[in-house]
Design a protein around this motif. Sequence first.
Motif, PDB file in Angstrom:
ATOM      1  N   ARG A  71       0.798  -1.223   0.000  1.00  0.00           N
ATOM      2  CA  ARG A  71       0.000   0.000   0.000  1.00  0.00           C
ATOM      3  C   ARG A  71       0.833   1.276   0.000  1.00  0.00           C
ATOM      4  NH1 ARG A  71      -2.452  -3.936   2.623  1.00  0.00           N
ATOM      5  NH2 ARG A  71      -4.640  -4.370   2.195  1.00  0.00           N
ATOM      6  N   GLN A  72       2.131   1.145   0.212  1.00  0.00           N
ATOM      7  CA  GLN A  72       2.965   2.343   0.125  1.00  0.00           C
ATOM      8  C   GLN A  72       4.154   2.066  -0.786  1.00  0.00           C
ATOM      9  OE1 GLN A  72       4.254   3.492   4.054  1.00  0.00           O
ATOM     10  NE2 GLN A  72       5.457   1.669   4.379  1.00  0.00           N
ATOM     11  N   ARG A  73       4.598   3.105  -1.467  1.00  0.00           N
ATOM     12  CA  ARG A  73       5.696   2.965  -2.415  1.00  0.00           C
ATOM     13  C   ARG A  73       6.842   3.883  -1.995  1.00  0.00           C
ATOM     14  NH1 ARG A  73       1.824   6.233  -3.986  1.00  0.00           N
ATOM     15  NH2 ARG A  73       2.251   8.112  -5.209  1.00  0.00           N
ATOM     16  N   PHE A  74       8.038   3.488  -2.401  1.00  0.00           N
ATOM     17  CA  PHE A  74       9.247   4.205  -2.011  1.00  0.00           C
ATOM     18  C   PHE A  74      10.101   4.524  -3.228  1.00  0.00           C
ATOM     19  CE2 PHE A  74       8.268   2.433   2.116  1.00  0.00           C
ATOM     20  CZ  PHE A  74       8.817   3.321   3.027  1.00  0.00           C
ATOM     21  N   ILE A  75      10.950   5.520  -3.075  1.00  0.00           N
ATOM     22  CA  ILE A  75      12.155   5.654  -3.877  1.00  0.00           C
ATOM     23  C   ILE A  75      13.303   5.330  -2.933  1.00  0.00           C
ATOM     24  CG2 ILE A  75      13.668   7.224  -5.161  1.00  0.00           C
ATOM     25  CD1 ILE A  75      11.225   8.805  -5.964  1.00  0.00           C
ATOM     26  N   TRP A  76      14.196   4.433  -3.370  1.00  0.00           N
ATOM     27  CA  TRP A  76      15.354   4.074  -2.566  1.00  0.00           C
ATOM     28  C   TRP A  76      16.623   4.630  -3.203  1.00  0.00           C
ATOM     29  CZ3 TRP A  76      11.397   0.576  -3.448  1.00  0.00           C
ATOM     30  CH2 TRP A  76      10.780   0.037  -2.307  1.00  0.00           C
ATOM     31  N   ASN A  77      17.538   5.038  -2.362  1.00  0.00           N
ATOM     32  CA  ASN A  77      18.902   5.345  -2.781  1.00  0.00           C
ATOM     33  C   ASN A  77      19.746   4.168  -2.317  1.00  0.00           C
ATOM     34  OD1 ASN A  77      21.416   6.322  -3.382  1.00  0.00           O
ATOM     35  ND2 ASN A  77      21.210   8.239  -2.245  1.00  0.00           N
ATOM     36  N   GLY A  78      20.025   3.250  -3.230  1.00  0.00           N
ATOM     37  CA  GLY A  78      20.601   1.973  -2.814  1.00  0.00           C
ATOM     38  C   GLY A  78      19.550   1.211  -2.032  1.00  0.00           C
ATOM     39  N   SER A  79      19.837   0.899  -0.780  1.00  0.00           N
ATOM     40  CA  SER A  79      18.864   0.221   0.090  1.00  0.00           C
ATOM     41  C   SER A  79      18.252   1.168   1.118  1.00  0.00           C
ATOM     42  CB  SER A  79      19.550  -0.953   0.810  1.00  0.00           C
ATOM     43  OG  SER A  79      20.637  -0.489   1.605  1.00  0.00           O
ATOM     44  N   THR A  80      18.573   2.474   1.022  1.00  0.00           N
ATOM     45  CA  THR A  80      18.091   3.458   1.995  1.00  0.00           C
ATOM     46  C   THR A  80      16.865   4.191   1.459  1.00  0.00           C
ATOM     47  OG1 THR A  80      20.354   3.810   2.784  1.00  0.00           O
ATOM     48  CG2 THR A  80      18.718   5.496   3.337  1.00  0.00           C
ATOM     49  N   PRO A  81      15.764   4.272   2.234  1.00  0.00           N
ATOM     50  CA  PRO A  81      14.596   5.028   1.769  1.00  0.00           C
ATOM     51  C   PRO A  81      14.959   6.487   1.501  1.00  0.00           C
ATOM     52  CG  PRO A  81      14.009   3.666   3.656  1.00  0.00           C
ATOM     53  CD  PRO A  81      15.504   3.613   3.534  1.00  0.00           C
ATOM     54  N   TYR A  82      14.545   6.987   0.353  1.00  0.00           N
ATOM     55  CA  TYR A  82      14.842   8.361  -0.054  1.00  0.00           C
ATOM     56  C   TYR A  82      13.576   9.212  -0.095  1.00  0.00           C
ATOM     57  CZ  TYR A  82      16.405  12.189  -3.114  1.00  0.00           C
ATOM     58  OH  TYR A  82      16.691  13.422  -3.651  1.00  0.00           O
ATOM     59  N   LEU A  83      12.478   8.625  -0.553  1.00  0.00           N
ATOM     60  CA  LEU A  83      11.190   9.316  -0.630  1.00  0.00           C
ATOM     61  C   LEU A  83      10.094   8.269  -0.523  1.00  0.00           C
ATOM     62  CD1 LEU A  83       9.673  12.058  -1.291  1.00  0.00           C
ATOM     63  CD2 LEU A  83       9.600  11.245  -3.655  1.00  0.00           C
ATOM     64  N   ARG A  84       9.049   8.592   0.242  1.00  0.00           N
ATOM     65  CA  ARG A  84       7.917   7.678   0.393  1.00  0.00           C
ATOM     66  C   ARG A  84       6.658   8.361  -0.113  1.00  0.00           C
ATOM     67  NH1 ARG A  84       3.944   6.629   4.549  1.00  0.00           N
ATOM     68  NH2 ARG A  84       4.745   8.533   5.519  1.00  0.00           N
ATOM     69  N   GLY A  85       5.879   7.638  -0.911  1.00  0.00           N
ATOM     70  CA  GLY A  85       4.616   8.173  -1.398  1.00  0.00           C
ATOM     71  C   GLY A  85       3.519   8.043  -0.359  1.00  0.00           C
ATOM     72  N   SER A  86       2.373   8.656  -0.647  1.00  0.00           N
ATOM     73  CA  SER A  86       1.208   8.504   0.226  1.00  0.00           C
ATOM     74  C   SER A  86       0.720   7.067   0.182  1.00  0.00           C
ATOM     75  CB  SER A  86       0.094   9.461  -0.218  1.00  0.00           C
ATOM     76  OG  SER A  86       0.513  10.808  -0.116  1.00  0.00           O
ATOM     77  N   ILE A  87       0.008   6.652   1.225  1.00  0.00           N
ATOM     78  CA  ILE A  87      -0.459   5.278   1.330  1.00  0.00           C
ATOM     79  C   ILE A  87      -1.756   5.106   0.544  1.00  0.00           C
ATOM     80  CG2 ILE A  87      -1.213   3.480   2.930  1.00  0.00           C
ATOM     81  CD1 ILE A  87       0.497   4.829   5.078  1.00  0.00           C
ATOM     82  N   TRP A  88      -1.798   4.094  -0.317  1.00  0.00           N
ATOM     83  CA  TRP A  88      -3.022   3.798  -1.058  1.00  0.00           C
ATOM     84  C   TRP A  88      -4.099   3.360  -0.081  1.00  0.00           C
ATOM     85  CZ3 TRP A  88      -3.827   4.131  -6.352  1.00  0.00           C
ATOM     86  CH2 TRP A  88      -2.701   4.362  -7.135  1.00  0.00           C
ATOM     87  N   ASN A  89      -5.337   3.797  -0.327  1.00  0.00           N
ATOM     88  CA  ASN A  89      -6.420   3.366   0.555  1.00  0.00           C
ATOM     89  C   ASN A  89      -7.388   2.408  -0.129  1.00  0.00           C
ATOM     90  OD1 ASN A  89      -7.799   5.099  -1.125  1.00  0.00           O
ATOM     91  ND2 ASN A  89      -8.334   6.577   0.450  1.00  0.00           N
TER      92      ASN A  89
END
Length: 328
Positions: A71-89
Amino acid sequence: MLDNNGNFILQSSHGTILWQSFDYPTDTLLPGMNLTITHKTHALKRLISWRSPQDPSPGNFSSGADPDEFRQRFIWNGSTPYLRGSIWNNNLVIGQYVESIKSTIYYRLLTIDDEVYASFGLPPPSVALVQMKIDYSGKIKTRVWNSNMSKWTDLWSGPNHECNKFGYCGPFGYCDNTQPIVTCKCLDGFEPNNKQDWTASRFSQGCHRMEAITCGQGDGFLNMSTMKIPSQFLYVKNRSLDECIAECTSNCSCTAFTYTNMSIDAINGDETRCLLWTRDLIDMEKLIGQGETLYIRVNGLSGTVYCFCFSACAVRYTPLFPGPVELQ
Protein backbone atom coordinates in the motif's frame (compact mmCIF):
# COMPACT_ATOMS: atom_id res chain seq x y z
CA MET A 1 6.10 -6.75 -33.08
CA LEU A 2 6.28 -3.18 -31.78
CA ASP A 3 2.86 -2.33 -30.39
CA ASN A 4 1.43 1.17 -30.72
CA ASN A 5 1.69 1.69 -26.94
CA GLY A 6 5.47 1.09 -27.02
CA ASN A 7 5.49 -2.56 -25.98
CA PHE A 8 8.03 -4.66 -27.91
CA ILE A 9 6.66 -8.21 -28.18
CA LEU A 10 8.21 -11.52 -29.19
CA GLN A 11 5.49 -14.00 -30.07
CA SER A 12 5.13 -17.41 -31.67
CA SER A 13 3.55 -18.05 -35.05
CA HIS A 14 0.39 -18.93 -33.14
CA GLY A 15 0.31 -15.54 -31.41
CA THR A 16 1.53 -16.73 -27.98
CA ILE A 17 3.56 -14.01 -26.23
CA LEU A 18 7.01 -15.41 -25.40
CA TRP A 19 8.55 -12.17 -24.12
CA GLN A 20 7.55 -8.50 -23.91
CA SER A 21 9.40 -5.36 -22.89
CA PHE A 22 6.53 -4.20 -20.64
CA ASP A 23 7.44 -7.05 -18.27
CA TYR A 24 10.92 -5.57 -17.80
CA PRO A 25 10.62 -1.84 -16.97
CA THR A 26 13.79 0.25 -16.84
CA ASP A 27 13.52 3.88 -15.71
CA THR A 28 10.15 4.62 -17.35
CA LEU A 29 6.54 3.53 -16.82
CA LEU A 30 4.24 3.93 -19.85
CA PRO A 31 0.44 3.75 -20.03
CA GLY A 32 -0.51 0.08 -20.38
CA MET A 33 2.42 -1.18 -18.29
CA ASN A 34 1.53 -3.00 -15.07
CA LEU A 35 4.16 -2.68 -12.36
CA THR A 36 4.01 -5.71 -10.04
CA ILE A 37 3.75 -4.56 -6.42
CA THR A 38 2.97 -7.84 -4.66
CA HIS A 39 4.91 -11.06 -4.98
CA LYS A 40 2.45 -13.93 -4.64
CA THR A 41 3.28 -15.20 -8.12
CA HIS A 42 5.70 -12.76 -9.75
CA ALA A 43 8.72 -10.90 -8.44
CA LEU A 44 8.34 -7.28 -7.38
CA LYS A 45 9.32 -4.78 -10.05
CA ARG A 46 10.99 -1.41 -9.72
CA LEU A 47 11.88 1.45 -11.97
CA ILE A 48 15.68 1.82 -12.00
CA SER A 49 17.32 5.18 -12.69
CA TRP A 50 20.16 5.82 -15.11
CA ARG A 51 23.59 6.29 -13.58
CA SER A 52 23.94 9.77 -15.13
CA PRO A 53 22.28 11.82 -17.89
CA GLN A 54 24.64 10.23 -20.43
CA ASP A 55 25.05 6.76 -18.86
CA PRO A 56 21.99 4.45 -19.15
CA SER A 57 23.49 1.69 -17.00
CA PRO A 58 21.59 1.02 -13.72
CA GLY A 59 21.97 3.90 -11.25
CA ASN A 60 21.59 4.23 -7.49
CA PHE A 61 17.88 5.09 -7.34
CA SER A 62 14.90 2.78 -7.70
CA SER A 63 11.16 3.15 -7.25
CA GLY A 64 8.51 0.59 -6.35
CA ALA A 65 6.25 -0.82 -3.67
CA ASP A 66 7.38 -1.54 -0.13
CA PRO A 67 8.16 -5.30 -0.18
CA ASP A 68 6.47 -5.68 3.21
CA GLU A 69 3.41 -3.49 2.52
CA PHE A 70 2.24 -2.91 -1.07
CA ARG A 71 0.00 0.00 0.00
CA GLN A 72 2.96 2.34 0.12
CA ARG A 73 5.70 2.96 -2.42
CA PHE A 74 9.25 4.20 -2.01
CA ILE A 75 12.15 5.65 -3.88
CA TRP A 76 15.35 4.07 -2.57
CA ASN A 77 18.90 5.34 -2.78
CA GLY A 78 20.60 1.97 -2.81
CA SER A 79 18.86 0.22 0.09
CA THR A 80 18.09 3.46 2.00
CA PRO A 81 14.60 5.03 1.77
CA TYR A 82 14.84 8.36 -0.05
CA LEU A 83 11.19 9.32 -0.63
CA ARG A 84 7.92 7.68 0.39
CA GLY A 85 4.62 8.17 -1.40
CA SER A 86 1.21 8.50 0.23
CA ILE A 87 -0.46 5.28 1.33
CA TRP A 88 -3.02 3.80 -1.06
CA ASN A 89 -6.42 3.37 0.56
CA ASN A 90 -8.11 1.26 -2.14
CA ASN A 91 -7.78 0.15 -5.73
CA LEU A 92 -10.14 2.65 -7.31
CA VAL A 93 -8.90 5.05 -9.93
CA ILE A 94 -7.33 8.25 -8.62
CA GLY A 95 -7.62 10.97 -11.26
CA GLN A 96 -5.86 14.29 -11.73
CA TYR A 97 -7.14 16.65 -14.43
CA VAL A 98 -4.36 18.34 -16.41
CA GLU A 99 -5.36 21.53 -18.18
CA SER A 100 -2.45 21.53 -20.64
CA ILE A 101 -3.58 18.24 -22.22
CA LYS A 102 -7.33 18.66 -21.54
CA SER A 103 -7.49 15.21 -19.98
CA THR A 104 -7.27 13.33 -16.70
CA ILE A 105 -4.26 11.23 -15.78
CA TYR A 106 -5.37 8.30 -13.65
CA TYR A 107 -3.39 6.17 -11.21
CA ARG A 108 -4.76 2.87 -9.97
CA LEU A 109 -4.15 -0.48 -8.34
CA LEU A 110 -5.62 -3.50 -10.03
CA THR A 111 -5.78 -7.21 -9.24
CA ILE A 112 -5.01 -9.83 -11.90
CA ASP A 113 -4.93 -13.50 -10.86
CA ASP A 114 -4.44 -12.61 -7.16
CA GLU A 115 -1.49 -10.36 -8.00
CA VAL A 116 -1.65 -6.59 -7.42
CA TYR A 117 -0.29 -4.16 -9.99
CA ALA A 118 0.11 -0.40 -10.23
CA SER A 119 -0.60 1.39 -13.50
CA PHE A 120 -1.45 4.79 -14.89
CA GLY A 121 -2.74 6.26 -18.12
CA LEU A 122 -5.25 8.43 -19.93
CA PRO A 123 -8.90 7.63 -20.67
CA PRO A 124 -9.88 7.42 -24.33
CA PRO A 125 -10.13 9.28 -26.64
CA SER A 126 -7.10 11.19 -25.33
CA VAL A 127 -4.08 11.01 -27.66
CA ALA A 128 -1.58 12.82 -25.41
CA LEU A 129 1.73 11.04 -24.73
CA VAL A 130 2.56 10.68 -21.03
CA GLN A 131 5.12 8.77 -18.99
CA MET A 132 6.38 8.32 -15.43
CA LYS A 133 10.14 8.36 -15.07
CA ILE A 134 12.76 8.19 -12.33
CA ASP A 135 15.83 10.24 -13.21
CA TYR A 136 19.46 9.81 -12.23
CA SER A 137 19.08 12.22 -9.25
CA GLY A 138 16.22 10.23 -7.67
CA LYS A 139 13.35 12.46 -8.77
CA ILE A 140 10.15 10.75 -9.88
CA LYS A 141 8.39 12.66 -12.67
CA THR A 142 5.11 12.59 -14.53
CA ARG A 143 5.76 13.99 -18.00
CA VAL A 144 3.81 14.90 -21.13
CA TRP A 145 5.10 15.25 -24.69
CA ASN A 146 4.95 18.86 -25.91
CA SER A 147 4.62 18.57 -29.69
CA ASN A 148 5.07 22.32 -30.21
CA MET A 149 8.46 22.26 -28.49
CA SER A 150 9.30 18.64 -29.42
CA LYS A 151 10.30 17.71 -25.87
CA TRP A 152 8.98 16.18 -22.66
CA THR A 153 7.52 18.64 -20.12
CA ASP A 154 7.27 17.86 -16.42
CA LEU A 155 3.74 17.97 -15.00
CA TRP A 156 4.90 16.92 -11.54
CA SER A 157 8.16 15.88 -9.93
CA GLY A 158 9.35 15.08 -6.43
CA PRO A 159 10.87 15.51 -4.01
CA ASN A 160 10.45 19.26 -4.42
CA HIS A 161 12.20 20.21 -1.16
CA GLU A 162 14.70 18.67 1.23
CA CYS A 163 11.81 18.65 3.70
CA ASN A 164 9.93 16.11 1.54
CA LYS A 165 12.66 13.48 1.77
CA PHE A 166 12.04 10.41 3.89
CA GLY A 167 12.26 11.07 7.64
CA TYR A 168 13.81 14.51 7.12
CA CYS A 169 11.93 16.05 10.07
CA GLY A 170 12.72 13.19 12.46
CA PRO A 171 10.33 11.39 14.86
CA PHE A 172 7.10 13.32 15.61
CA GLY A 173 8.13 16.10 13.24
CA TYR A 174 6.35 16.87 9.98
CA CYS A 175 7.05 18.81 6.81
CA ASP A 176 4.60 21.70 6.43
CA ASN A 177 3.93 22.24 2.71
CA THR A 178 1.15 24.77 3.34
CA GLN A 179 3.47 27.67 4.15
CA PRO A 180 5.35 29.90 1.65
CA ILE A 181 8.60 28.52 3.05
CA VAL A 182 8.35 24.74 3.36
CA THR A 183 9.94 23.63 6.63
CA CYS A 184 9.78 21.12 9.48
CA LYS A 185 7.51 21.58 12.49
CA CYS A 186 6.78 19.60 15.64
CA LEU A 187 3.30 18.22 16.18
CA ASP A 188 1.20 20.31 18.57
CA GLY A 189 2.09 19.26 22.10
CA PHE A 190 5.63 18.30 21.07
CA GLU A 191 8.90 20.24 21.09
CA PRO A 192 12.31 19.72 19.42
CA ASN A 193 14.68 17.22 20.99
CA ASN A 194 17.52 19.61 20.22
CA LYS A 195 16.33 23.22 19.99
CA GLN A 196 19.72 24.49 18.88
CA ASP A 197 19.81 22.06 15.94
CA TRP A 198 16.19 22.85 15.10
CA THR A 199 16.95 26.59 14.94
CA ALA A 200 19.86 25.80 12.63
CA SER A 201 17.53 23.81 10.32
CA ARG A 202 18.91 20.43 11.38
CA PHE A 203 15.76 18.43 12.05
CA SER A 204 16.80 14.77 12.05
CA GLN A 205 16.55 14.34 15.85
CA GLY A 206 12.86 15.20 15.68
CA CYS A 207 10.56 16.06 18.57
CA HIS A 208 9.28 14.69 21.88
CA ARG A 209 6.10 15.08 23.93
CA MET A 210 5.93 18.02 26.30
CA GLU A 211 3.68 15.96 28.57
CA ALA A 212 3.86 12.18 28.90
CA ILE A 213 0.82 10.01 28.14
CA THR A 214 -1.02 8.65 31.17
CA CYS A 215 -2.55 5.52 29.70
CA GLY A 216 -6.18 4.92 30.56
CA GLN A 217 -6.71 8.37 32.07
CA GLY A 218 -9.13 9.71 29.46
CA ASP A 219 -6.68 10.10 26.63
CA GLY A 220 -7.82 12.18 23.68
CA PHE A 221 -6.68 12.55 20.11
CA LEU A 222 -5.20 15.46 18.22
CA ASN A 223 -6.94 15.70 14.85
CA MET A 224 -4.61 16.64 11.97
CA SER A 225 -6.23 16.77 8.53
CA THR A 226 -4.70 16.72 5.02
CA MET A 227 -1.69 14.71 6.18
CA LYS A 228 0.62 12.29 4.47
CA ILE A 229 0.37 9.78 7.26
CA PRO A 230 3.45 8.17 8.85
CA SER A 231 5.36 5.08 7.82
CA GLN A 232 5.67 1.87 9.88
CA PHE A 233 1.97 1.25 10.48
CA LEU A 234 -0.01 -1.79 11.54
CA TYR A 235 -2.96 -2.64 9.29
CA VAL A 236 -5.90 -4.03 11.28
CA LYS A 237 -8.43 -5.61 8.94
CA ASN A 238 -12.22 -5.52 9.02
CA ARG A 239 -12.71 -2.85 11.67
CA SER A 240 -15.39 -0.18 11.83
CA LEU A 241 -14.44 3.33 12.92
CA ASP A 242 -15.55 2.66 16.51
CA GLU A 243 -13.63 -0.61 16.56
CA CYS A 244 -10.54 1.13 15.17
CA ILE A 245 -10.73 3.75 17.93
CA ALA A 246 -11.10 0.98 20.52
CA GLU A 247 -8.06 -0.85 19.08
CA CYS A 248 -5.90 2.22 19.70
CA THR A 249 -7.33 3.34 23.05
CA SER A 250 -7.05 -0.16 24.54
CA ASN A 251 -3.37 -0.40 23.58
CA CYS A 252 -1.14 1.83 25.70
CA SER A 253 1.58 1.60 23.04
CA CYS A 254 -0.70 3.02 20.33
CA THR A 255 0.46 6.55 19.47
CA ALA A 256 -1.90 7.30 16.56
CA PHE A 257 -4.45 5.88 14.15
CA THR A 258 -6.24 6.70 10.91
CA TYR A 259 -9.29 5.20 9.29
CA THR A 260 -10.75 4.92 5.79
CA ASN A 261 -14.07 3.38 4.82
CA MET A 262 -13.34 1.96 1.39
CA SER A 263 -15.55 0.87 -1.49
CA ILE A 264 -16.68 -2.65 -2.31
CA ASP A 265 -13.80 -2.81 -4.81
CA ALA A 266 -11.27 -2.83 -2.00
CA ILE A 267 -8.38 -5.24 -2.39
CA ASN A 268 -8.84 -8.60 -0.60
CA GLY A 269 -12.51 -7.80 0.00
CA ASP A 270 -11.90 -5.67 3.13
CA GLU A 271 -14.07 -2.55 2.94
CA THR A 272 -12.32 -0.86 5.87
CA ARG A 273 -8.81 0.31 6.52
CA CYS A 274 -7.73 0.84 10.13
CA LEU A 275 -4.06 1.78 10.54
CA LEU A 276 -2.35 1.96 13.93
CA TRP A 277 1.07 3.23 14.96
CA THR A 278 2.82 1.81 18.02
CA ARG A 279 6.23 3.38 17.46
CA ASP A 280 7.59 6.84 16.75
CA LEU A 281 5.71 8.69 14.02
CA ILE A 282 8.12 9.18 11.14
CA ASP A 283 7.91 10.80 7.68
CA MET A 284 4.79 12.97 7.96
CA GLU A 285 3.76 15.91 5.79
CA LYS A 286 1.02 18.54 5.93
CA LEU A 287 -0.34 18.66 2.38
CA ILE A 288 -2.37 21.16 0.38
CA GLY A 289 -5.87 20.03 -0.55
CA GLN A 290 -5.26 16.29 -0.20
CA GLY A 291 -4.16 13.72 2.35
CA GLU A 292 -5.86 12.02 5.27
CA THR A 293 -6.86 12.74 8.84
CA LEU A 294 -4.38 11.47 11.41
CA TYR A 295 -5.47 11.08 15.05
CA ILE A 296 -2.53 11.43 17.44
CA ARG A 297 -2.85 10.34 21.05
CA VAL A 298 -2.53 13.16 23.58
CA ASN A 299 -2.78 13.23 27.35
CA GLY A 300 -6.13 13.83 28.98
CA LEU A 301 -7.71 13.47 32.43
CA SER A 302 -11.40 12.83 33.17
CA GLY A 303 -12.49 13.54 29.62
CA THR A 304 -10.27 16.60 29.21
CA VAL A 305 -8.33 17.05 25.99
CA TYR A 306 -5.33 19.29 26.55
CA CYS A 307 -4.41 21.74 23.81
CA PHE A 308 -0.89 22.98 23.21
CA CYS A 309 -1.50 25.18 20.18
CA PHE A 310 -2.69 28.17 22.27
CA SER A 311 -4.71 29.58 19.36
CA ALA A 312 -7.51 27.95 17.37
CA CYS A 313 -7.56 24.97 19.73
CA ALA A 314 -11.27 24.46 19.25
CA VAL A 315 -10.65 23.95 15.55
CA ARG A 316 -7.57 21.76 15.74
CA TYR A 317 -8.69 19.28 18.43
CA THR A 318 -11.59 16.91 17.95
CA PRO A 319 -12.50 14.55 20.82
CA LEU A 320 -13.57 11.06 19.81
CA PHE A 321 -15.45 10.25 22.99
CA PRO A 322 -19.04 11.18 23.91
CA GLY A 323 -19.78 13.72 26.59
CA PRO A 324 -18.56 17.24 27.36
CA VAL A 325 -14.95 18.08 26.68
CA GLU A 326 -13.13 20.94 28.36
CA LEU A 327 -10.59 22.72 26.17
CA GLN A 328 -7.76 24.30 28.16
